[in-house]
Write an enzyme that holds these catalytic residues in place. Structure first.
Site, PDB file in Angstrom:
ATOM      1  N   ARG A 233      12.193   3.193  -9.144  1.00 20.93           N
ATOM      2  CA  ARG A 233      13.126   2.588 -10.270  1.00 20.93           C
ATOM      3  C   ARG A 233      13.635   3.785 -11.015  1.00 20.93           C
ATOM      4  O   ARG A 233      13.010   4.881 -11.245  1.00 20.93           O
ATOM      5  CB  ARG A 233      12.137   1.800 -11.245  1.00 20.93           C
ATOM      6  N   GLU A 261      21.481   2.031 -14.703  1.00 20.43           N
ATOM      7  CA  GLU A 261      21.941   1.488 -13.390  1.00 20.43           C
ATOM      8  C   GLU A 261      22.654   0.553 -13.387  1.00 20.43           C
ATOM      9  O   GLU A 261      22.408  -0.669 -14.085  1.00 20.43           O
ATOM     10  CB  GLU A 261      20.470   1.171 -12.553  1.00 20.43           C
ATOM     11  N   HIS A 280      21.180   1.517  -4.863  1.00 19.46           N
ATOM     12  CA  HIS A 280      20.026   0.612  -4.860  1.00 19.46           C
ATOM     13  C   HIS A 280      19.906  -0.265  -3.420  1.00 19.46           C
ATOM     14  O   HIS A 280      20.168  -1.652  -3.632  1.00 19.46           O
ATOM     15  CB  HIS A 280      19.795  -0.177  -6.117  1.00 19.46           C
TER      16      HIS A 280
HETATM   17  P1  NAP Z   1       2.653  -1.222  -4.327  1.00 22.36           P
HETATM   18  O1  NAP Z   1       2.202  -1.484  -2.994  1.00 22.36           O
HETATM   19  O2  NAP Z   1       2.108  -1.888  -5.486  1.00 22.36           O
HETATM   20  O3  NAP Z   1       2.514   0.349  -4.759  1.00 22.36           O
HETATM   21  C1  NAP Z   1       2.665   1.066  -5.976  1.00 22.36           C
HETATM   22  C2  NAP Z   1       1.610   2.031  -5.790  1.00 22.36           C
HETATM   23  O4  NAP Z   1       1.763   2.913  -7.338  1.00 22.36           O
HETATM   24  C3  NAP Z   1       0.165   1.872  -6.365  1.00 22.36           C
HETATM   25  O5  NAP Z   1      -0.365   2.656  -5.051  1.00 22.36           O
HETATM   26  C4  NAP Z   1      -0.377   2.146  -7.567  1.00 22.36           C
HETATM   27  O6  NAP Z   1      -1.469   2.859  -7.624  1.00 22.36           O
HETATM   28  C5  NAP Z   1       0.716   3.315  -7.863  1.00 22.36           C
HETATM   29  N1  NAP Z   1       0.558   3.531  -9.136  1.00 22.36           N
HETATM   30  C6  NAP Z   1       1.016   2.573 -10.080  1.00 22.36           C
HETATM   31  N2  NAP Z   1       1.022   2.978 -11.383  1.00 22.36           N
HETATM   32  C7  NAP Z   1       0.705   4.246 -11.362  1.00 22.36           C
HETATM   33  C8  NAP Z   1       0.770   5.513 -12.177  1.00 22.36           C
HETATM   34  N3  NAP Z   1       0.665   5.364 -13.567  1.00 22.36           N
HETATM   35  N4  NAP Z   1       0.201   6.623 -11.594  1.00 22.36           N
HETATM   36  C9  NAP Z   1       0.470   6.850 -10.306  1.00 22.36           C
HETATM   37  N5  NAP Z   1       0.513   5.693  -9.318  1.00 22.36           N
HETATM   38  C10 NAP Z   1       0.675   4.621 -10.089  1.00 22.36           C
HETATM   39  O7  NAP Z   1       4.310  -1.183  -4.479  1.00 22.36           O
HETATM   40  P2  NAP Z   1       5.267  -1.021  -3.469  1.00 22.36           P
HETATM   41  O8  NAP Z   1       5.428  -2.377  -2.490  1.00 22.36           O
HETATM   42  O9  NAP Z   1       4.981   0.185  -2.472  1.00 22.36           O
HETATM   43  O10 NAP Z   1       6.835  -0.791  -4.169  1.00 22.36           O
HETATM   44  C11 NAP Z   1       6.815   0.191  -5.245  1.00 22.36           C
HETATM   45  C12 NAP Z   1       7.892   0.213  -5.966  1.00 22.36           C
HETATM   46  O11 NAP Z   1       9.254   0.586  -5.129  1.00 22.36           O
HETATM   47  C13 NAP Z   1       8.325  -1.270  -6.479  1.00 22.36           C
HETATM   48  O12 NAP Z   1       7.406  -1.533  -7.703  1.00 22.36           O
HETATM   49  C14 NAP Z   1       9.803  -1.413  -6.777  1.00 22.36           C
HETATM   50  O13 NAP Z   1       9.995  -1.133  -8.075  1.00 22.36           O
HETATM   51  C15 NAP Z   1      10.257  -0.169  -6.024  1.00 22.36           C
HETATM   52  N6  NAP Z   1      11.018  -0.692  -4.638  1.00 22.36           N
HETATM   53  C16 NAP Z   1      12.437  -0.076  -4.788  1.00 22.36           C
HETATM   54  C17 NAP Z   1      13.076  -0.499  -3.747  1.00 22.36           C
HETATM   55  C18 NAP Z   1      14.633  -0.372  -3.597  1.00 22.36           C
HETATM   56  O14 NAP Z   1      15.523  -0.966  -3.386  1.00 22.36           O
HETATM   57  N7  NAP Z   1      15.049   1.088  -3.866  1.00 22.36           N
HETATM   58  C19 NAP Z   1      12.809  -1.430  -2.643  1.00 22.36           C
HETATM   59  C20 NAP Z   1      11.404  -1.987  -2.759  1.00 22.36           C
HETATM   60  C21 NAP Z   1      10.468  -1.413  -3.787  1.00 22.36           C
HETATM   61  P3  NAP Z   1      -2.929   2.108  -7.227  1.00 22.36           P
HETATM   62  O15 NAP Z   1      -2.918   1.400  -5.675  1.00 22.36           O
HETATM   63  O16 NAP Z   1      -4.010   2.995  -7.159  1.00 22.36           O
HETATM   64  O17 NAP Z   1      -2.992   0.894  -8.056  1.00 22.36           O
END
Ligand code: NAP
Length: 314
Positions: A233, A261, A280
């Site tokens: 993000r 954005e 995006h």
């Molecule tokens: P996820 O499986 O929930 O992974 C997020 C990770 O971030 C988790 O491992 C979490 O740690 C970690 N985290 C949360 N807060 C943190 C902090 N303060 N410091 C360090 N690590 C932290 O989510 P995901 O499915 O991988 O997706 C991640 C993000 O990608 C989404 O939230 C979305 O905003 C973005 N995204 C963007 C696109 C795009 O089109 N560009 C597409 C999909 C997703 P823990 O496991 O230890 O809790």
């Protein structure tokens, strides 16, 4: 007599919405490229279900325009565009689409990483402009990925899928996350990761804790000549400080998300040859986007029927 109105804020690929129509709901799809705030506030009136995209800010004002609203089924895994506390207070369910977009987003992360490290966009531009007149040993030298250290910030689903791909390119992976995980990569503090990585890739959700995680101090704490990739993000990065860092400190940046954005035309980031920006499109594989629609619809139907949806957030 239709069962109730569902507002879908953009047209979605595939046939998922037919399932809602067949179930007897009145499906209203906004067909434009974007939905102005005023129109969103008007069109949500009378809705019992809402499928918004990441570009629609769904806050208390929107929710209060639709007192009968029962579920907000996000067409995304990120839910930073929804006021979750406001939804909870009103008894509105919020769902999302985790998992299905992991591989597509990891693919795009690698696409940006390769594009920046090997200066692909500069190379394409060079050729197109008729500047390619000879092979030269020093033309468009980039960063070798074999042996480079990739620091992953946020080792969740997408972070881990990126790590797998990076290994195939011979990169050494380190990571930081809220909690260390039983993974074959070393866990580091963020500060240590920034100081030792050749490439830093962001994969945390946008939350109050992660907002501007990459502030000026941290951007300049990255190794000189390193690369920042952000497919998570835009709000994770201080844009103004990034522009400065790209004018000498960093080798480059690959961004699929920005703050603001979209970036306004002529924004300084567009003028820097070492910034590669995509609009995006992390999850924009056709099959992925069709599956996201199916999952959003499934979540919506479950919640409307009073059953526990497969992917609840609130
Ligand atoms: P996820 O499986 O929930 O992974 C997020 C990770 O971030 C988790 O491992 C979490 O740690 C970690 N985290 C949360 N807060 C943190 C902090 N303060 N410091 C360090 N690590 C932290 O989510 P995901 O499915 O991988 O997706 C991640 C993000 O990608 C989404 O939230 C979305 O905003 C973005 N995204 C963007 C696109 C795009 O089109 N560009 C597409 C999909 C997703 P823990 O496991 O230890 O809790």
């Amino acid at each position: 007599m239709p069962k109730g109105k569902i507002l879908v804020t953009r047209s979605l690929p595939g046939k998922a919405l037919d399932r809602l129509r067949e179930a007897g709901y009145q499906v209203e799809v906004h067909e434009g490229l974007f939905l102005p705030r005023e129109d969103l506030l008007k069109r949500v009136e009378g809705a019992i279900g809402l499928i918004p995209t990441v570009e629609d800010r769904i806050d208390a004002e929107v929710m209060d325009r639709a007192p009968g609203l029962k579920v907000i089924a996000c067409y995304s895994v990120g839910v930073d565009h929804v006021d979750l506390e406001a939804a909870k207070a009103r008894g509105i369910r919020v769902t999302h689409t985790p998992g299905v977009l992991t591989e597509a987003t990891a693919d795009l992360t690698l696409a940006l990483l390769l594009a920046v490290a090997r200066r692909v966009v500069e190379g394409v531009d060079h050729a197109r402009r008729g500047l390619w007149r000879a092979w030269h040993p020093e033309l468009l030298l980039g960063m070798d990925l074999q042996g480079a250290t990739l620091g992953i910030v946020g080792m969740g689903r997408i972070g881990q899928a990126v790590a797998k791909r990076a290994e195939a390119f011979g990169m050494r992976v380190v990571y930081t996350s809220r909690t260390p995980k039983p993974l074959p990569y070393p866990h580091r503090s963020l500060e240590e990761l920034l100081a030792t990585s050749d490439i830093v890739s962001l994969h945390t959700p946008l939350t109050p804790e992660t907002h501007r995680l990459m502030n000026r101090e941290r951007l300049f704490a990255m190794r000189p000549g390193s690369i920042l990739i952000n497919t998570a993000r835009g709000g994770l990065v201080d844009t103004e400080a990034l522009v400065e860092a790209l004018k000498g400190h960093l080798f480059g940046a690959g961004l699929d998300v920005t703050d603001p954005e979209p970036l306004p035309p002529g924004h300084p980031l567009y003028t820097l040859p070492n910034a590669v920006i995509t609009p995006h499109i992390g999850s924009a594989g056709r099959r992925t986007r069709e599956r996201m629609a199916e999952i959003a619809v499934e979540n919506l139907l479950f919640a409307l029927e009073g059953r526990e949806p497969p992917n609840p957030v609130v």
